[in-house]
Structure formats: structure tokens, C-alpha cells
Design a protein around this motif. Structure first.
Motif, PDB file in Angstrom:
ATOM      1  N   GLU A  99      14.206  42.021  51.607  1.00  0.00           N
ATOM      2  CA  GLU A  99      15.551  41.027  50.930  1.00  0.00           C
ATOM      3  C   GLU A  99      15.537  39.973  51.784  1.00  0.00           C
ATOM      4  N   TYR A 100      15.326  40.088  53.337  1.00  0.00           N
ATOM      5  CA  TYR A 100      15.354  39.051  54.062  1.00  0.00           C
ATOM      6  C   TYR A 100      14.196  38.256  53.664  1.00  0.00           C
ATOM      7  N   ALA A 101      13.085  38.596  53.505  1.00  0.00           N
ATOM      8  CA  ALA A 101      12.021  37.698  53.354  1.00  0.00           C
ATOM      9  C   ALA A 101      11.992  37.104  52.055  1.00  0.00           C
ATOM     10  N   GLU A 102      12.614  37.495  51.067  1.00  0.00           N
ATOM     11  CA  GLU A 102      13.019  36.768  49.712  1.00  0.00           C
ATOM     12  C   GLU A 102      13.878  35.531  49.994  1.00  0.00           C
ATOM     13  N   LYS A 103      15.030  36.167  50.697  1.00  0.00           N
ATOM     14  CA  LYS A 103      15.881  34.922  51.013  1.00  0.00           C
ATOM     15  C   LYS A 103      15.255  33.636  51.689  1.00  0.00           C
ATOM     16  N   ARG A 104      14.458  34.197  52.671  1.00  0.00           N
ATOM     17  CA  ARG A 104      13.555  33.163  53.518  1.00  0.00           C
ATOM     18  C   ARG A 104      12.822  32.309  52.581  1.00  0.00           C
ATOM     19  N   ARG A 105      11.969  33.080  51.846  1.00  0.00           N
ATOM     20  CA  ARG A 105      11.170  32.014  50.857  1.00  0.00           C
ATOM     21  C   ARG A 105      11.913  31.359  49.816  1.00  0.00           C
ATOM     22  N   ASN A 106      13.002  31.743  49.446  1.00  0.00           N
ATOM     23  CA  ASN A 106      13.959  30.766  48.466  1.00  0.00           C
ATOM     24  C   ASN A 106      14.513  29.580  49.385  1.00  0.00           C
ATOM     25  N   LEU A 108      13.113  28.225  51.880  1.00  0.00           N
ATOM     26  CA  LEU A 108      11.859  27.200  52.372  1.00  0.00           C
ATOM     27  C   LEU A 108      11.469  26.606  51.111  1.00  0.00           C
ATOM     28  N   ALA A 109      11.767  27.212  49.736  1.00  0.00           N
ATOM     29  CA  ALA A 109      11.249  26.572  48.532  1.00  0.00           C
ATOM     30  C   ALA A 109      12.299  25.667  48.247  1.00  0.00           C
ATOM     31  N   LYS A 110      13.478  25.760  48.562  1.00  0.00           N
ATOM     32  CA  LYS A 110      14.572  24.638  48.434  1.00  0.00           C
ATOM     33  C   LYS A 110      14.312  23.516  49.471  1.00  0.00           C
ATOM     34  N   LYS A 111      13.905  23.556  50.428  1.00  0.00           N
ATOM     35  CA  LYS A 111      13.630  22.628  51.272  1.00  0.00           C
ATOM     36  C   LYS A 111      12.460  21.728  51.027  1.00  0.00           C
ATOM     37  N   GLU A 112      11.564  22.570  50.438  1.00  0.00           N
ATOM     38  CA  GLU A 112      10.376  21.556  49.793  1.00  0.00           C
ATOM     39  C   GLU A 112      10.778  20.827  48.599  1.00  0.00           C
ATOM     40  N   ASP A 113      11.874  21.072  47.828  1.00  0.00           N
ATOM     41  CA  ASP A 113      12.182  20.364  46.609  1.00  0.00           C
ATOM     42  C   ASP A 113      12.941  19.203  47.106  1.00  0.00           C
TER      43      ASP A 113
END
Length: 113
Positions: A99-106, A108-113
Motif C-alpha cells: 500500500e505504501y509503495a502504491e501511494k509513493r508511486r502515485n 511520484l507520478a503527480k510530481k512528474e505531471d
């Protein structure tokens, strides 16, 4: 299928092309074995806490994936055989770590956008 995370350190004497090739090799081993790659991060060249094979820096890479447990032993055998790999670790993510890894991925994806 379990969720895993693997981090490996490549020798710093490799060129950018060679490091990308090494990362692609290990991704290929995973995908050929039926794994689903969730996330791939290249952390770049970092200073090591202690010298390994007389080297004080290493190129860090992390792969997050879902796979069958039998594939892990095949992956780690390839890590041991490859002279470009200084160190590696593969960890099975439990429910909360996943769950933590999924939150972290999301995040990071928001930062890239």
C-alpha cells in the motif's frame, strides 16, 4: 503472485548505455518469467557506506514487480553471475508495504505531471 521489490547496485565504471543495458537485462528476466513490472526507478550514482570491491560509489536501480516465488531464485542467480552487480537485495512486500509503495508511486507520478 506476490509483490516484490529489488534494489541492486551496479559498478560505477559502466557507461550510461551499459547501465541501461544491465537494468534492461534484469527487467527482461522478470518479464520472461511472467512477472508484471509495477515500477522502475534509477537512483543514479551514489556514494557507498563502505567500499565494495575497492569502489566507493555505485549505480543504484530499483524494480517493483509482481511475480511467482520461483522466479526470485532465478533472478538472484543472475545477479550473482553478473560481474557488473556489486550488491543486491530482493524483499517481499507485505500488505502495508505494498500500500505504501502504491501511494509513493502515485505521489511520484503527480510530481512528474
Amino acid at each position: 503472485m506476490n509483490q516484490y521489490e529489488t534494489v541492486f547496485i551496479l559498478t560505477p565504471v559502466l557507461s550510461d548505455e551499459q547501465t541501461k543495458e544491465a537494468v534492461a537485462k534484469f527487467k527482461g528476466i522478470l518479464t520472461d518469467g511472467g512477472a508484471e513490472i509495477l515500477n522502475e526507478e534509477e537512483w543514479g550514482l551514489k556514494k557507498l557506506a563502505y567500499p565494495i570491491q575497492k569502489k566507493s560509489t555505485g549505480f543504484y536501480a530499483m524494480l517493483e514487480f509482481k511475480a511467482d516465488p520461483q522466479l526470485i531464485s532465478k533472478l538472484e542467480v543472475n545477479y550473482r553471475r553478473d560481474e557488473r552487480v556489486l550488491r543486491y537485495i530482493t524483499v517481499k512486500n507485505e500488505k502495508y508495504a505494498a500500500e505504501y509503495a502504491e501511494k509513493r508511486r502515485n505521489k511520484l507520478a503527480k510530481k512528474e505531471d
